[in-house]
Design a protein around this motif. Structure first.
Motif, PDB file in Angstrom:
ATOM      1  N   GLU A  28       0.804  -1.219   0.000  1.00 16.31           N
ATOM      2  CA  GLU A  28       0.000   0.000   0.000  1.00 16.31           C
ATOM      3  C   GLU A  28       0.842   1.278   0.000  1.00 16.31           C
ATOM      4  N   LEU A  29       2.159   1.133  -0.040  1.00 12.72           N
ATOM      5  CA  LEU A  29       3.018   2.322  -0.049  1.00 12.72           C
ATOM      6  C   LEU A  29       2.805   3.104  -1.346  1.00 12.72           C
ATOM      7  N   PRO A  30       2.533   4.398  -1.234  1.00 14.05           N
ATOM      8  CA  PRO A  30       2.290   5.213  -2.434  1.00 14.05           C
ATOM      9  C   PRO A  30       3.577   5.805  -3.012  1.00 14.05           C
ATOM     10  N   MET A  35       6.393  10.167  -5.931  1.00 12.29           N
ATOM     11  CA  MET A  35       7.417  10.608  -6.873  1.00 12.29           C
ATOM     12  C   MET A  35       6.790  11.291  -8.089  1.00 12.29           C
ATOM     13  N   THR A  36       5.631  10.812  -8.525  1.00 16.16           N
ATOM     14  CA  THR A  36       4.939  11.424  -9.662  1.00 16.16           C
ATOM     15  C   THR A  36       4.495  12.840  -9.298  1.00 16.16           C
ATOM     16  N   ARG A  37       4.025  13.017  -8.053  1.00 15.76           N
ATOM     17  CA  ARG A  37       3.635  14.351  -7.593  1.00 15.76           C
ATOM     18  C   ARG A  37       4.824  15.310  -7.638  1.00 15.76           C
ATOM     19  N   GLY A  55      10.267   6.594  -9.175  1.00 16.90           N
ATOM     20  CA  GLY A  55       8.993   6.186  -8.571  1.00 16.90           C
ATOM     21  C   GLY A  55       8.541   4.839  -9.081  1.00 16.90           C
ATOM     22  N   ASP A  56       8.645   4.645 -10.396  1.00 11.75           N
ATOM     23  CA  ASP A  56       8.253   3.358 -10.979  1.00 11.75           C
ATOM     24  C   ASP A  56       9.147   2.222 -10.480  1.00 11.75           C
TER      25      ASP A  56
END
Length: 105
Positions: A28-30, A35-37, A55-56
């Motif tokens: 569940e870690l976003p 990173m996209t933000r 991020g990916d």
């Protein structure tokens, strides 16, 4: 002197439960979203695309670790169950043996 090996099926199951909790948390870690933000704020910079890439990658690593922990948890539970079954089977066999009919050497 040989050391004895002790197996505690309850401890295996407790460890499996902890592994499952950690796997659930990790899945569940976003990471990619965070990173996209950040990358969104750096749209025109090379570091923005680097943030998306990182991020990916981190998201994939977190998923892989969560999967591995889940698999390890399942294997621990299976090992505990096999140990319990073997212990019960051995106990049954020993009870079926009439120890009084065996004469000492």
């Amino acid at each position: 002197m040989a050391s004895s090996s002790k197996v505690d099926p309850s401890a295996l199951c407790a460890t499996a439960a902890t592994n499952s909790e950690v796997a659930g948390f990790m899945s569940e870690l976003p990471v990619a979203q965070s990173m996209t933000r950040v990358a969104g704020d750096l749209v025109d910079l090379v570091s923005g695309s680097a943030c998306r890439f990182v991020g990916d990658v981190l998201d994939g690593v977190a998923r892989s670790l969560a999967d591995e922990l889940s698999t390890h948890s399942e294997r621990l539970v299976a090992a505990a169950e096999r140990y319990r079954r073997a212990d019960e089977d051995l106990g049954r066999r020993l009870r079926m043996t009439d120890c009084h009919s065996v004469s000492p050497p």
